[in-house]
Scaffold this active site. Structure first.
Site, short mmCIF file in Angstrom:
data_model
loop_
_atom_site.label_atom_id
_atom_site.label_comp_id
_atom_site.label_asym_id
_atom_site.label_seq_id
_atom_site.Cartn_x
_atom_site.Cartn_y
_atom_site.Cartn_z
N ASP A 185 36.89 51.49 47.04
CA ASP A 185 37.15 50.16 47.39
C ASP A 185 36.29 49.39 47.32
O ASP A 185 34.68 49.21 46.18
CB ASP A 185 36.21 50.62 49.07
N ASN A 202 38.83 36.14 47.55
CA ASN A 202 40.50 35.98 48.39
C ASN A 202 39.95 34.29 49.51
O ASN A 202 40.83 33.97 49.28
CB ASN A 202 40.37 36.93 49.19
N HIS A 239 44.40 33.12 48.37
CA HIS A 239 45.50 34.31 48.68
C HIS A 239 46.08 34.83 47.00
O HIS A 239 46.61 35.57 46.79
CB HIS A 239 46.50 34.82 49.28
N ASP A 267 46.02 37.83 45.00
CA ASP A 267 46.88 38.62 44.21
C ASP A 267 46.79 38.61 42.73
O ASP A 267 47.12 40.44 42.38
CB ASP A 267 48.42 38.32 44.91
N ASP A 325 42.13 45.83 49.96
CA ASP A 325 41.45 46.26 48.63
C ASP A 325 40.91 47.72 48.27
O ASP A 325 40.04 48.04 48.09
CB ASP A 325 40.46 45.38 48.18
#
Length: 991
Positions: A605, A613, A618, A622, A648
């Protein structure tokens, strides 16, 4: 004096009785046809209902036609329901049959006269073309399109069976329906014809049964029997016998009482009912010819009795064949013409024909040929035969002249006796056939599929340009060569070659696209192909060759591969997705259980990813996920399996690996991510990773167990400071949360809930709200909000669950319903299906509805889709009453089960709200986008409004708008706000 007046009930019965009788007849006929599905269980091989409805449309007008047609449709539908039960596709088939009947009936109205519907062979042909060919083809195309758009798998066999059943049923029953008169049986009995018809009917049925069961070439004997019926009986009686015999033959075919072993297997499987056409059409033609013969015979009997037999033959020959008879006395140079000769040359009977006059009537360029033909007949004793042209009022006509020489006692040619026949139509037909042949060749040259024709020994006789291009052979080079020599087809590009094309794909069957057939041509190119082989047969059944149709499916196969990749991989990082991860985990669990192998499962994680983010956007998130995925991939072994589980979170499966080795691999990944620096728009971001590991062995091979252990280990790593890994141990088990006592649960229920409202808008018009989704939130003892659905799941006592639903309803109607009515808002009120099943709770709900000031259509009741499907029968009356109160119905959490469209009472449903997991990734997941598109199409067809959410990203909203979703909600549309604040705002408040 007395007056006999019929009562209104009697008048109504007299008007409805024909419709009831016709509906009953349609029910029996449809039930009989559906019972014939023993050979082909997809569609009935013969269908009578369309013929009945076509005759109704042709013969009736106005309200009477509507009533009779409705009765026929109800009878047909009842027969389908009796056989298949309540299934909504049956309504589509009945509707398509009705459209076919409308088309056929109105075409017959244009082509035929009602009082003389079948008075000639020409009118019969019009009936065949309009009602027995065009209308069935149209309905077959409609049925094929319907099967395609409804999610089925339409095929050529489905289409051919549909069309053939309609053609046979129409030919068998429609002439009888067109000619039937109400008092026909009474008239037949009065004329003494009734018993003759019955005896002939019984004899024909018996003879046909014997021929079909015990004689060779049975259909030949059946045709002879029906010819005998056509000759023996009047027109309507003959059609009645034909109908009965067709029904008998179809019944014998369905019961497998007719031996078709002599027929080819492909024919037996695809068209066992085709012989019915081969016996019906000649029998019909013979009947019409005999009818014309009888009518002509009646006309001839009115003339002089002394010339009756002679004039009958001459008239029939002249009228049927268009032949004129002439005689030329060469010695006396006298010429005699019959009436047909004068008609052909358009001359008055008073004109005296002579040889020079005949020559003058020909076109100038044909006269030398005529003179030479006459000279050879008189001097060289060669039979006189000539084709010439003449000009008439109707244009140019082609005349064929033939004659025989007759000699006198001295051996000299004294007379020429011959005929003239107008062959214009035959000549034009020949030219038309030639043009059609040319058009066919042009069409074959223009179509996109490769077409190759062969003889019976599979030698090539024809190739169109596409076939030449795909094979690398020209038609001249391939002519006469075996098909296998010019086509090299393999399984896959580098797979083995198919040795026998016939074994790879049986005639008439298209190969399976999964077989991945590849054609290699002479130039070294290759194409992914599908092909079919269809035999060419004569009317006698002799095979004279084959036609191969081959299609280049390289693009479609590539699309299927991309779809398969999209379904199993994450679109952003190109890593396997959750579905692939779960499949691989099941495989490793099986190997650990059966072969005692040792594996390791790890959850990874990312730390501080949300900060990147939120701060950089965003797009930055990405890009970061793509780079991190590539960074992890380079540190894995060749047999390790890395997948993105969502957001994530990543999952790692280390196959056949000990825990110490797995720790080293995962530690290298964690260290690399902790040291990684992400640069975006000149700003440096730092992230980290936490990982949890657990063993997968024979003592630990339950999917839910190992996933929970890895998740717990990852949580422990994050809890201990992030940026590290943790291996699962028993001591890491979380202590179970203390359950609330019933008193505490009741205290939370008694606390007034807080209602929130989400504005629902059209995706491209987010400035205005169509309606609002209401979400109640409960307040626990610590003052924190709790989701109602989560809290309800913890309630074990049914009384507490009913108390919760009661409290929510009372809170809504007492505190908020007046304000909603005052502002004229439309709101969605969520209700639990379990409470709807309680009678006391129903009374409470409907009493609140009766007392409320809400507008009839302002309240939308939201029910869970899964629970509604489980209790659909019990909730039927509740839904009806809610709709009677003016409420509309919304189904929430409509998921990936497309069969739910067939199970929900769609006539009572106004909205469906898609499950959140369907729309979360729709902007980059092709499979989710396709599934949402299918759901939207099905809902639009059923006139149901679609709602999607929560939508948090603008790109998701744009994708939903492109699909055509009717409404959406979420942060990207309009945020959530307390219902109390919404009701306090001004009427024209704009956000």
């Amino acid at each position: 004096m007395t007056t006999n007046t019929l009562s209104p009930a009697h008048n109504i019965f007299a008007a409805v009785r024909p419709a009831l009788l016709l509906g009953l007849f349609c029910f029996i006929a449809s039930l009989f046809c559906l019972a014939l599905m023993a050979i082909d269980n997809h569609l009935s091989p013969i269908w009578y209902a369309s013929a009945i409805m076509t005759a109704v449309i042709f013969r009736r007008r106005g309200q009477q036609m509507t009533l009779l047609l409705l009765a026929c449709m109800v009878g047909t539908l009842c027969a389908n329901l009796a056989v298949f039960g309540p299934r909504w596709p049956l309504f589509s088939f009945v509707f398509i049959n009705s459209l076919q009947s409308l088309l056929g009936g109105y075409l017959l109205r244009i082509l035929l006269k009602p009082k003389t519907a079948l008075d000639s062979l020409s009118s019969w042909w019009k009936m065949v073309v309009a009602a027995s060919l065009l209308a069935p083809l149209a309905s077959g195309i409609m049925a094929l399109c319907w099967a395609h758009f409804s999610g089925g798998a339409p095929s050529l066999r489905f289409f051919s069976t549909w069309v053939l059943s309609e053609v046979i049923g129409t030919l068998a029953l429609l002439p009888l329906c067109l000619l039937w008169q109400p008092r026909y049986l009474r008239l037949q009995a009065r004329q003494g014809q009734f018993m003759v018809t019955l005896i002939t009917l019984a004899a024909s049925l018996l003879l046909c049964f014997v021929a079909l069961r015990f004689l060779p070439w049975p259909f030949t004997f059946v045709m002879v029997i029906l010819f005998w019926v056509a000759v023996r009986l009047p027109r309507l009686d003959a059609f009645l016998v034909f109908f009965a015999n067709v029904s008998l033959i179809s019944l014998l075919l369905a019961l497998h009482l007719i031996d078709l072993r002599a027929v080819s297997l492909a024919f037996t499987l695809t068209a066992p009912w085709l012989p019915l056409l081969l016996i019906l059409i000649p029998s019909h033609i013979m009947t019409m010819v005999m009818h014309a013969f009888r009518e002509e015979k009646k006309h001839i009997r009115a003339s002089e009795e002394i010339n009756r037999r002679l004039m009958e033959r001459i008239t029939l020959a002249n009228e049927a064949g268009g032949i004129g008879v002439w005689e030329w006395d060469v010695i006396r140079n006298e010429m005699n013409w019959d009436r047909r000769m004068f008609a052909i040359y358009e001359l008055a009977p008073s004109v005296e024909p002579t040889y020079p006059f005949w020559l003058s009537r020909l076109l100038p360029e044909d006269r030398p040929l005529a003179q030479e033909a006459v000279r050879r007949a008189l001097e060289d004793n060669i039979p006189f035969s000539l084709e010439c042209r003449i000009n008439t009022r109707h244009g140019l006509r082609y005349i064929r002249t033939q004659a025989e020489s007759l000699r006198n006692a001295d051996g000299q040619i004294a007379r020429l006796l011959g005929i003239n026949q107008d062959i214009t139509e035959l000549r034009l037909l020949t030219e038309a056939l030639y043009r059609e042949k040319e058009q066919m060749l042009i069409t074959l040259d223009a179509i996109g599929e490769a077409v190759i024709s062969t003889d019976e020994e599979m030698r090539v006789t024809f190739m169109n340009p596409v076939a030449e291009e795909m094979s690398g052979w020209t038609q001249e080079q391939a002519a006469g060569k075996p098909l296998g020599d010019i086509l090299r087809i393999t399984h896959g590009v580098y797979g083995p070659q198919i040795e026998n094309i016939l074994r790879c794909a049986l005639p008439g069957v298209v190969t399976d696209p999964d077989s991945d057939l590849v054609l290699h041509n002479a130039a070294g190119e290759h194409f992914a192909v599908e092909y079919s082989l269809t035999p060419l047969k004569t009317q006698s059944g002799k095979n004279i060759g084959n036609v191969m149709v081959m299609q280049d499916v390289s693009e479609s196969r590539e699309m299927l591969k991309r779809l398969h990749y999209s379904a199993s991989h994450d679109t952003l990082t190109r890593l396997p997705n959750r579905a692939s991860f779960e499949h691989q985990l099941k495989r490793l669990l099986l190997s650990a259980s059966e072969r005692q192998q040792q594996h390791v499962l790890a959850f990874i994680d990312l730390d501080r990813f949300k900060a990147v983010n939120d701060s950089a956007g965003h797009a930055a998130g990405d890009a970061l996920l793509i780079e991190v995925a590539e960074l992890m991939r380079h540190r894995l072994r060749s047999n390790d399996f890395l997948a993105r589980l969502g957001g994530d979170e990543f999952g790692l499966l280390l196959t056949d690996c000990e825990m110490n080795a797995a720790r080293q691999v995962v530690q290298s990944i964690v260290t690399a991510i902790n040291d990684y620096r992400f640069l975006w728009e000149s700003k440096l971001h730092r992230i980290g990773a936490s990982a949890g590991l657990t063993s997968v062995n024979r003592d630990n091979c339950q999917s839910s167990e190992v996933l929970a252990q890895a998740d717990l280990a990852c949580y422990h790593a994050k809890h201990n400071g992030r940026g590290q890994l943790s291996v699962y141990e028993t001591r890491l088990q979380r202590a179970p949360q203390a359950e609330l006592s019933p008193e505490e649960q009741a205290r939370i229920i008694d606390t007034p809930p807080r209602w929130q409202a989400w504005a629902v808008s059209t995706p491209n018009k987010t400035q205005s709200a169509n309606f609002h989704l209401l979400q109640p939130r409960l307040i626990n003892a610590q003052g924190h909000e709790t989701d109602v659905a989560d809290f309800r799941a913890t309630l074990q006592d049914e009384t507490l669950r009913l108390m919760l639903d009661q409290r929510l309803i009372e809170s809504f109607f007492a505190l908020y319903a007046p304000g909603i009515a005052r502002k004229g808002l439309n709101v969605v009120l969520p209700l639990a299906v379990e409470s709807q099943l309680n009678t006391a709770w129903q009374k409470t709900l409907f009493s609140h509805l009766d007392a409320s000031t809400l507008r009839d259509d302002s309240l939308i009741i939201s029910l869970e889709t899964r629970m509604l499907l489980q209790h659909s029968e019990a909730l039927h009356s509740v839904l009806l009453r809610l709709r009677q109160q003016g409420c509309r119905i919304l189904l929430r959490d409509f998921g990936r089960n497309l069969e739910a469209f067939e199970q929900i009472p769609h006539e009572q449903i106004d909205f469906i709200q898609l499950a959140p997991d369907l729309t979360a990734n729709v902007h980059f997941n092709l499979m989710d986008e396709m599934l949402v598109s299918i759901i939207q199409g099905q809902a639009q067809r059923l006139h149901i409004t679609t709602v999607a959410g929560p939508v948090d990203l603008s790109m998701t909203l744009a994708t939903l708008a492109g699909i055509g979703i009717d409404a959406a909600w979420g942060e990207a549309v309009n945020g959530c706000e307390p219902l109390s604040i919404l009701l306090e705002n001004g009427f024209f408040a704009i956000k």
